[in-house]
Design a protein around this motif. Structure first.
Motif, PDB file in Angstrom:
ATOM      1  N   THR A  11       0.848  -1.199   0.000  1.00 23.55           N
ATOM      2  CA  THR A  11       0.000   0.000   0.000  1.00 23.55           C
ATOM      3  C   THR A  11       0.885   1.251   0.000  1.00 23.55           C
ATOM      4  OG1 THR A  11      -1.583  -1.272   1.265  1.00 23.55           O
ATOM      5  CG2 THR A  11      -1.953   1.080   1.164  1.00 23.55           C
ATOM      6  N   THR A  12       0.558   2.180  -0.874  1.00 20.20           N
ATOM      7  CA  THR A  12       1.443   3.333  -1.054  1.00 20.20           C
ATOM      8  C   THR A  12       1.049   4.509  -0.165  1.00 20.20           C
ATOM      9  OG1 THR A  12       0.061   4.035  -2.904  1.00 20.20           O
ATOM     10  CG2 THR A  12       1.983   2.720  -3.437  1.00 20.20           C
ATOM     11  N   PHE A  41       4.765  -8.473  -7.846  1.00 19.68           N
ATOM     12  CA  PHE A  41       4.795  -7.476  -6.770  1.00 19.68           C
ATOM     13  C   PHE A  41       4.195  -6.190  -7.306  1.00 19.68           C
ATOM     14  CE2 PHE A  41       8.969  -9.753  -5.653  1.00 19.68           C
ATOM     15  CZ  PHE A  41       8.324 -10.648  -4.819  1.00 19.68           C
ATOM     16  N   PHE A  42       3.341  -5.572  -6.534  1.00 17.51           N
ATOM     17  CA  PHE A  42       2.738  -4.358  -7.085  1.00 17.51           C
ATOM     18  C   PHE A  42       2.489  -3.281  -6.041  1.00 17.51           C
ATOM     19  CE2 PHE A  42      -1.589  -4.810  -5.546  1.00 17.51           C
ATOM     20  CZ  PHE A  42      -1.611  -6.146  -5.175  1.00 17.51           C
ATOM     21  N   LEU A  43       2.391  -2.054  -6.524  1.00 19.19           N
ATOM     22  CA  LEU A  43       2.066  -0.914  -5.680  1.00 19.19           C
ATOM     23  C   LEU A  43       0.549  -0.857  -5.574  1.00 19.19           C
ATOM     24  CD1 LEU A  43       4.412   1.718  -7.377  1.00 19.19           C
ATOM     25  CD2 LEU A  43       4.926   0.211  -5.462  1.00 19.19           C
ATOM     26  N   ALA A  44       0.031  -1.045  -4.381  1.00 18.04           N
ATOM     27  CA  ALA A  44      -1.424  -1.066  -4.197  1.00 18.04           C
ATOM     28  C   ALA A  44      -1.902   0.368  -3.977  1.00 18.04           C
ATOM     29  CB  ALA A  44      -1.785  -1.977  -3.028  1.00 18.04           C
ATOM     30  N   ASP A  45      -1.917   1.141  -5.073  1.00 14.19           N
ATOM     31  CA  ASP A  45      -2.250   2.562  -4.897  1.00 14.19           C
ATOM     32  C   ASP A  45      -3.754   2.801  -4.743  1.00 14.19           C
ATOM     33  OD1 ASP A  45      -2.418   1.888  -7.596  1.00 14.19           O
ATOM     34  OD2 ASP A  45      -1.498   3.744  -8.319  1.00 14.19           O
ATOM     35  N   TYR A  46      -4.581   1.928  -5.292  1.00 10.71           N
ATOM     36  CA  TYR A  46      -6.014   2.080  -5.012  1.00 10.71           C
ATOM     37  C   TYR A  46      -6.335   1.706  -3.560  1.00 10.71           C
ATOM     38  CZ  TYR A  46      -7.610   3.268  -9.729  1.00 10.71           C
ATOM     39  OH  TYR A  46      -7.848   3.903 -10.904  1.00 10.71           O
ATOM     40  N   HIS A  47      -5.576   0.796  -3.003  1.00  9.44           N
ATOM     41  CA  HIS A  47      -5.749   0.531  -1.569  1.00  9.44           C
ATOM     42  C   HIS A  47      -5.355   1.754  -0.745  1.00  9.44           C
ATOM     43  CE1 HIS A  47      -6.171  -3.873  -2.308  1.00  9.44           C
ATOM     44  NE2 HIS A  47      -6.946  -3.739  -1.262  1.00  9.44           N
ATOM     45  N   CYS A  52      -5.926   7.285   2.837  1.00  7.49           N
ATOM     46  CA  CYS A  52      -5.178   8.516   2.644  1.00  7.49           C
ATOM     47  C   CYS A  52      -5.835   9.404   1.603  1.00  7.49           C
ATOM     48  CB  CYS A  52      -3.751   8.143   2.224  1.00  7.49           C
ATOM     49  SG  CYS A  52      -2.735   9.547   1.812  1.00  7.49           S
ATOM     50  N   GLN A  53      -6.139  10.615   2.008  1.00  8.08           N
ATOM     51  CA  GLN A  53      -6.749  11.559   1.058  1.00  8.08           C
ATOM     52  C   GLN A  53      -5.771  12.664   0.690  1.00  8.08           C
ATOM     53  OE1 GLN A  53      -9.206  10.379   3.556  1.00  8.08           O
ATOM     54  NE2 GLN A  53      -9.762   9.022   1.876  1.00  8.08           N
TER      55      GLN A  53
END
Ligand code: TRP
Length: 334
Positions: A11-12, A41-47, A52-53
């Motif tokens: 999670t980013t 492996f991935f960046l979970a940016d939607y998570h 975080c807003q």
């Protein structure tokens, strides 16, 4: 023999710290070198949007996390390394799974339950500040996992429940439609210590007070010197097992070096001396990667190109999976 597929998301929402490195990044990169497995492996940016807003923080964190994995030597020709938001099929699948996952199952998710409980304790409406994103979090995570037919999901203890939910959702879908999904399993590595914060609490992204991975030497030394210890004087025996200094030592040192430090603790090593040795140990492991990190973090175009290439490779899988899912549920050409 088919390769075992390993998948995990990050999670980013923060800057990678020593706890992330020891508990997740280092073992994941090591596992990705193993020929018998295939790593996603991935960046979970939607998570990240769930907690975080702050758009600036999400961008910054994505850049830092990607630079960190690359600096530590992740081979992106071998492992698939991508950003969740570059794979539109993941959010598509999330909807289909939403229509399959039981609401009652989601009611039991720890993160959601904890939020409700803290509202109740505060005398507020139980739903106060709880978004549908938080509530549906495990379904997005199930989509991440099921999309790529991943078998082993390395996660921290707090995420085991989510992997089990992904498994439940997959089973239900396979039962209702056709066998589309592979059932995933959480992989919790007990060998790697859960590091504690400088003040002795668990090191986690949600707390401040951690040691970021790529500090310059001076700051690293300063933070190591700030690790909370007790008041035992030099010469007085110290208990290694409840000491953050020792825990960190064990996370970076060989078995022999760890045994030696244990004896030094028992013999009463001074806290200052133990910290000095700890600094040298950590610094020597990270110095090379730190230089690489500095170069990468200032070259976002390069990082971007690596991620886009990863997404292209990942989409070769996700577009096929999404076709199968659509066909299974009846979303198809006439
Ligand atoms: N929820 C995970 C965490 O907070 C991150 C994550 C998102 C993840 N999707 C995933 C982990 C899929 C494993 C598999 O740590």
């Amino acid at each position: 023999m088919a390769k075992q597929r390993i998948l995990t998301g990050i999670t980013t929402t923060g800057t990678p710290h020593l706890g992330n490195y020891v508990g997740a990044i280092r073992p994941a990169i090591a596992a990705s070198r193993d020929e018998s497995s295939e790593s996603f492996f991935f960046l979970a940016d939607y998570h990240a949007l769930i907690k975080c807003q702050d758009p600036q923080l999400i961008r910054q964190s994505s850049r830092e996390i990607a630079a960190t994995w690359l600096a530590l030597g992740l081979d992106t020709d071998k492992a698939l390394f991508y950003r969740q938001s570059d794979i539109p099929e993941i959010t598509e699948l999330t909807w289909v799974l939403c229509c399959n996952a039981a609401k009652g199952l989601m009611n039991r998710a720890h993160a959601y339950k904890a939020a409700v409980q803290s509202n109740e304790e505060a005398g507020a409406d139980p739903d106060f500040a709880i978004t549908m994103g938080l509530f549906s979090y495990p379904i997005l995570m199930a989509a991440d996992i099921l999309m790529f037919s991943a078998q082993k999901i390395p996660v921290g203890r707090d995420q085991i429940q989510h992997v089990e939910m992904a498994r439940d959702i997959a089973q239900r879908f396979n039962h209702n439609f056709t066998e589309v999904f592979t059932l995933p399993e959480a992989l919790v590595s007990d060998g790697t210590a859960v590091l504690h914060r400088l003040d002795g609490r668990k090191m986690s992204k949600s707390y401040k007070n951690t040691i970021p991975l790529f500090l310059d030497e001076k700051t690293l030394l300063k933070l190591i010197n700030k690790i909370k210890t007790n008041l035992l004087e030099p010469g007085e025996p110290k208990q290694p097992d409840d000491s953050t200094v020792f825990q960190l030592w064990a996370a970076f040192a060989s078995a022999e070096e760890t045994a030696r430090m244990r004896r030094e603790f028992e013999a009463g090593i001074a806290w200052g001396e133990a910290k000095k040795q700890l600094f040298e140990l950590i610094n020597s492991e990270l110095a090379g990667a730190r230089d690489q990190y500095k170069r990468l973090i200032n070259d976002p175009a390069y990082i971007e190109s690596v991620l886009l290439r990863g997404a292209e490779r990942a989409r070769q899988h996700s577009s096929i999976m999404m076709q199968k899912v659509r066909a299974a549920v009846g979303i198809a050409a006439l």
